[in-house]
Design an enzyme around this catalytic site. Structure first.
Site, PDB file in Angstrom:
ATOM      1  N   ASN A 162       0.856  -1.188   0.000  1.00 31.53           N
ATOM      2  CA  ASN A 162       0.000   0.000   0.000  1.00 31.53           C
ATOM      3  C   ASN A 162       0.897   1.245   0.000  1.00 31.53           C
ATOM      4  O   ASN A 162       1.684   1.445   0.930  1.00 31.53           O
ATOM      5  CB  ASN A 162      -0.901  -0.033   1.246  1.00 31.53           C
ATOM      6  CG  ASN A 162      -1.824   1.169   1.310  1.00 31.53           C
ATOM      7  OD1 ASN A 162      -1.401   2.295   1.081  1.00 31.53           O
ATOM      8  ND2 ASN A 162      -3.085   0.942   1.625  1.00 31.53           N
ATOM      9  N   HIS A 171       1.015   6.308   1.660  1.00 33.31           N
ATOM     10  CA  HIS A 171       1.791   7.297   2.423  1.00 33.31           C
ATOM     11  C   HIS A 171       2.950   7.905   1.638  1.00 33.31           C
ATOM     12  O   HIS A 171       3.546   8.879   2.077  1.00 33.31           O
ATOM     13  CB  HIS A 171       2.209   6.720   3.771  1.00 33.31           C
ATOM     14  CG  HIS A 171       0.996   6.450   4.627  1.00 33.31           C
ATOM     15  ND1 HIS A 171       0.040   7.425   4.866  1.00 33.31           N
ATOM     16  CD2 HIS A 171       0.538   5.330   5.225  1.00 33.31           C
ATOM     17  CE1 HIS A 171      -0.934   6.909   5.588  1.00 33.31           C
ATOM     18  NE2 HIS A 171      -0.664   5.630   5.823  1.00 33.31           N
ATOM     19  N   HIS A 201      -5.600   3.593  -1.702  1.00 28.03           N
ATOM     20  CA  HIS A 201      -6.932   3.879  -1.170  1.00 28.03           C
ATOM     21  C   HIS A 201      -7.338   5.281  -1.633  1.00 28.03           C
ATOM     22  O   HIS A 201      -6.745   6.268  -1.197  1.00 28.03           O
ATOM     23  CB  HIS A 201      -6.879   3.813   0.370  1.00 28.03           C
ATOM     24  CG  HIS A 201      -8.211   3.977   1.041  1.00 28.03           C
ATOM     25  ND1 HIS A 201      -8.381   3.856   2.408  1.00 28.03           N
ATOM     26  CD2 HIS A 201      -9.444   4.255   0.548  1.00 28.03           C
ATOM     27  CE1 HIS A 201      -9.650   4.045   2.715  1.00 28.03           C
ATOM     28  NE2 HIS A 201     -10.315   4.295   1.605  1.00 28.03           N
ATOM     29  N   ARG A 249      -9.570   7.905  -1.080  1.00 31.56           N
ATOM     30  CA  ARG A 249     -10.538   8.290  -0.045  1.00 31.56           C
ATOM     31  C   ARG A 249     -11.434   9.405  -0.565  1.00 31.56           C
ATOM     32  O   ARG A 249     -11.044  10.169  -1.446  1.00 31.56           O
ATOM     33  CB  ARG A 249      -9.803   8.748   1.217  1.00 31.56           C
ATOM     34  CG  ARG A 249      -8.977   7.658   1.881  1.00 31.56           C
ATOM     35  CD  ARG A 249      -8.394   8.148   3.198  1.00 31.56           C
ATOM     36  NE  ARG A 249      -9.419   8.228   4.214  1.00 31.56           N
ATOM     37  CZ  ARG A 249      -9.620   7.311   5.160  1.00 31.56           C
ATOM     38  NH1 ARG A 249      -8.833   6.263   5.251  1.00 31.56           N
ATOM     39  NH2 ARG A 249     -10.588   7.456   6.034  1.00 31.56           N
ATOM     40  N   ARG A 270      -7.282  12.644   0.682  1.00 29.45           N
ATOM     41  CA  ARG A 270      -6.216  13.173   1.546  1.00 29.45           C
ATOM     42  C   ARG A 270      -4.821  12.715   1.136  1.00 29.45           C
ATOM     43  O   ARG A 270      -3.846  13.372   1.422  1.00 29.45           O
ATOM     44  CB  ARG A 270      -6.475  12.835   3.018  1.00 29.45           C
ATOM     45  CG  ARG A 270      -6.264  11.380   3.352  1.00 29.45           C
ATOM     46  CD  ARG A 270      -6.346  11.150   4.839  1.00 29.45           C
ATOM     47  NE  ARG A 270      -7.709  11.279   5.317  1.00 29.45           N
ATOM     48  CZ  ARG A 270      -8.179  10.632   6.389  1.00 29.45           C
ATOM     49  NH1 ARG A 270      -7.377   9.850   7.081  1.00 29.45           N
ATOM     50  NH2 ARG A 270      -9.413  10.775   6.782  1.00 29.45           N
ATOM     51  N   GLU A 298      -8.482   0.345  -3.176  1.00 29.53           N
ATOM     52  CA  GLU A 298      -9.243   0.298  -1.927  1.00 29.53           C
ATOM     53  C   GLU A 298     -10.185   1.489  -1.909  1.00 29.53           C
ATOM     54  O   GLU A 298      -9.782   2.603  -2.252  1.00 29.53           O
ATOM     55  CB  GLU A 298      -8.218   0.443  -0.793  1.00 29.53           C
ATOM     56  CG  GLU A 298      -8.417  -0.468   0.354  1.00 29.53           C
ATOM     57  CD  GLU A 298      -7.432  -0.113   1.436  1.00 29.53           C
ATOM     58  OE1 GLU A 298      -6.279  -0.559   1.330  1.00 29.53           O
ATOM     59  OE2 GLU A 298      -7.810   0.608   2.377  1.00 29.53           O
ATOM     60  N   THR A 348      -8.304   3.338   8.187  1.00 27.70           N
ATOM     61  CA  THR A 348      -9.511   2.515   8.223  1.00 27.70           C
ATOM     62  C   THR A 348      -9.602   1.843   9.588  1.00 27.70           C
ATOM     63  O   THR A 348      -8.701   1.101   9.970  1.00 27.70           O
ATOM     64  CB  THR A 348      -9.455   1.445   7.106  1.00 27.70           C
ATOM     65  OG1 THR A 348      -9.076   2.096   5.893  1.00 27.70           O
ATOM     66  CG2 THR A 348     -10.800   0.777   6.933  1.00 27.70           C
ATOM     67  N   GLU A 385     -10.701  -9.708   2.866  1.00 28.44           N
ATOM     68  CA  GLU A 385      -9.435  -9.323   3.487  1.00 28.44           C
ATOM     69  C   GLU A 385      -9.673  -9.289   4.984  1.00 28.44           C
ATOM     70  O   GLU A 385     -10.497  -8.510   5.475  1.00 28.44           O
ATOM     71  CB  GLU A 385      -8.949  -7.957   2.991  1.00 28.44           C
ATOM     72  CG  GLU A 385      -7.609  -7.593   3.644  1.00 28.44           C
ATOM     73  CD  GLU A 385      -7.003  -6.292   3.157  1.00 28.44           C
ATOM     74  OE1 GLU A 385      -7.243  -5.902   1.992  1.00 28.44           O
ATOM     75  OE2 GLU A 385      -6.282  -5.668   3.953  1.00 28.44           O
ATOM     76  N   HIS A 387      -3.535  -4.733   7.720  1.00 29.78           N
ATOM     77  CA  HIS A 387      -3.724  -3.590   8.618  1.00 29.78           C
ATOM     78  C   HIS A 387      -2.874  -3.750   9.864  1.00 29.78           C
ATOM     79  O   HIS A 387      -3.055  -4.695  10.636  1.00 29.78           O
ATOM     80  CB  HIS A 387      -5.186  -3.365   9.027  1.00 29.78           C
ATOM     81  CG  HIS A 387      -5.446  -1.908   9.281  1.00 29.78           C
ATOM     82  ND1 HIS A 387      -5.076  -1.289  10.435  1.00 29.78           N
ATOM     83  CD2 HIS A 387      -5.970  -0.941   8.493  1.00 29.78           C
ATOM     84  CE1 HIS A 387      -5.384  -0.008  10.366  1.00 29.78           C
ATOM     85  NE2 HIS A 387      -5.923   0.230   9.190  1.00 29.78           N
TER      86      HIS A 387
HETATM   87  N1  PXP Z   1      -5.700  -3.233   4.191  1.00 25.71           N
HETATM   88  C1  PXP Z   1      -6.666  -2.287   4.287  1.00 25.71           C
HETATM   89  C2  PXP Z   1      -8.048  -2.664   3.893  1.00 25.71           C
HETATM   90  C3  PXP Z   1      -6.367  -0.983   4.734  1.00 25.71           C
HETATM   91  O1  PXP Z   1      -7.331  -0.061   4.840  1.00 25.71           O
HETATM   92  C4  PXP Z   1      -5.032  -0.669   5.052  1.00 25.71           C
HETATM   93  C5  PXP Z   1      -4.680   0.724   5.463  1.00 25.71           C
HETATM   94  O2  PXP Z   1      -4.883   1.593   4.423  1.00 25.71           O
HETATM   95  C6  PXP Z   1      -4.060  -1.684   4.912  1.00 25.71           C
HETATM   96  C7  PXP Z   1      -4.433  -2.956   4.508  1.00 25.71           C
HETATM   97  C8  PXP Z   1      -2.628  -1.432   5.199  1.00 25.71           C
HETATM   98  O3  PXP Z   1      -2.488  -1.133   6.553  1.00 25.71           O
HETATM   99  P1  PXP Z   1      -1.091  -0.629   7.104  1.00 25.71           P
HETATM  100  O4  PXP Z   1      -0.814   0.672   6.427  1.00 25.71           O
HETATM  101  O5  PXP Z   1      -1.316  -0.512   8.573  1.00 25.71           O
HETATM  102  O6  PXP Z   1      -0.070  -1.677   6.732  1.00 25.71           O
END
Ligand code: PXP
Length: 237
Positions: free
Chosen positions: A6, A9, A42, A44, A48, A69, A100, A150, A190
């Site tokens: 992901n 960031h 993601h 959003r 953001r 996402e 999330t 997931e 997550h």
């Molecule tokens: N899976 C989902 C559905 C998420 O919303 C997120 C966070 O955006 C992640 C995985 C990844 O989480 P993390 O950034 O804590 O590794």
């Protein structure tokens, strides 16, 4: 075990200065070069971090798998139907949350989700639902036509102490077994990091991890390719 990264960031850092660096497109290419099996972003409602333009550019450049996402709202659904990602992961979305926070409550909105999933299936886009590791949500996911679930690993990731961690791991394991018996594909994510990921890798029913924050954080110190490779080593079975 596969690993999708992901890269939200990367966009968070870029947006801090309102410019063009670091570029999520370049980040995705580096993740793929390091061996990642997919890229997750993601989009959003408040845009953001990832912006519509990022998703469109990533659609053109990603060679592995683009997992979009998103919350199930019309604005984002129309972007998704236009972009046609390789996978859509539906998540709950609250504007005020930092990230999330919980799994999608599939059981209480079956009709709505069934319709949304059917619209994506018409375009041959598979759909994953981000759910807490509890049977009622997994059964409901199957019922509404999800291809994949997931499993939300947030509670496990934040567990205080070994016994709490063990209990939550057992919950993830039995949820994975349950989903597998229903014929669902299984992703997990997550809050996973270089320390807590190993025990989740040992749950053999899980096909793929979705990890962001810990990898992008480590990338600040060792570079993105190395951060991705280190995580790939940990998720290898
Ligand atoms: N899976 C989902 C559905 C998420 O919303 C997120 C966070 O955006 C992640 C995985 C990844 O989480 P993390 O950034 O804590 O590794």
């Amino acid at each position: 075990m596969k690993l999708s990264i992901n890269i939200d960031h990367i966009a968070t850092i870029r947006n801090a200065r309102g410019g063009i660096e670091p570029d999520p497109v370049a980040a995705a290419a580096l993740c793929e070069k390091a061996g990642a099996h997919g890229i997750v972003v993601h989009l959003r409602e408040d845009r953001r971090h990832i912006k519509d333009r990022d998703v469109r550019l990533l659609r053109e450049t990603i060679k592995t798998k683009l997992d979009l996402e998103m919350g199930a709202n019309e604005d984002i659904i129309s972007v998704a139907l236009e972009v046609v990602p390789d996978l859509i992961t539906l998540v709950p979305e609250k504007r005020q949350e930092l990230t999330t926070e919980g799994g999608l409550d599939v059981a209480s909105q079956k009709e709505k989700l069934k319709n949304v999933i059917a619209r994506f299936h018409e375009k041959n886009i598979p759909v994953s639902l981000f759910v807490n590791p509890i049977p009622v949500q997994i059964d409901a996911s199957k019922e509404v036509g999800a291809d994949i679930i997931e499993l939300h690993t947030g509670e496990y990731s934040e567990a205080k102490g070994v016994s709490e961690q063990k209990r939550l791991l057992a919950e993830l394991k039995s949820a994975a077994v349950h989903a597998k018996n229903l014929g669902l594909g299984i992703n997990a994510g997550h809050g996973l990091n270089y320390v807590n990921v190993r025990s989740v890798v040992d749950i053999h029913q899980i096909d793929e991890m979705s990890i962001g924050h810990s990898i992008i954080s480590r990338a600040a110190f060792v570079g993105l390719e190395r951060a991705v490779k280190e995580m790939l080593d940990l998720v290898k079975r």
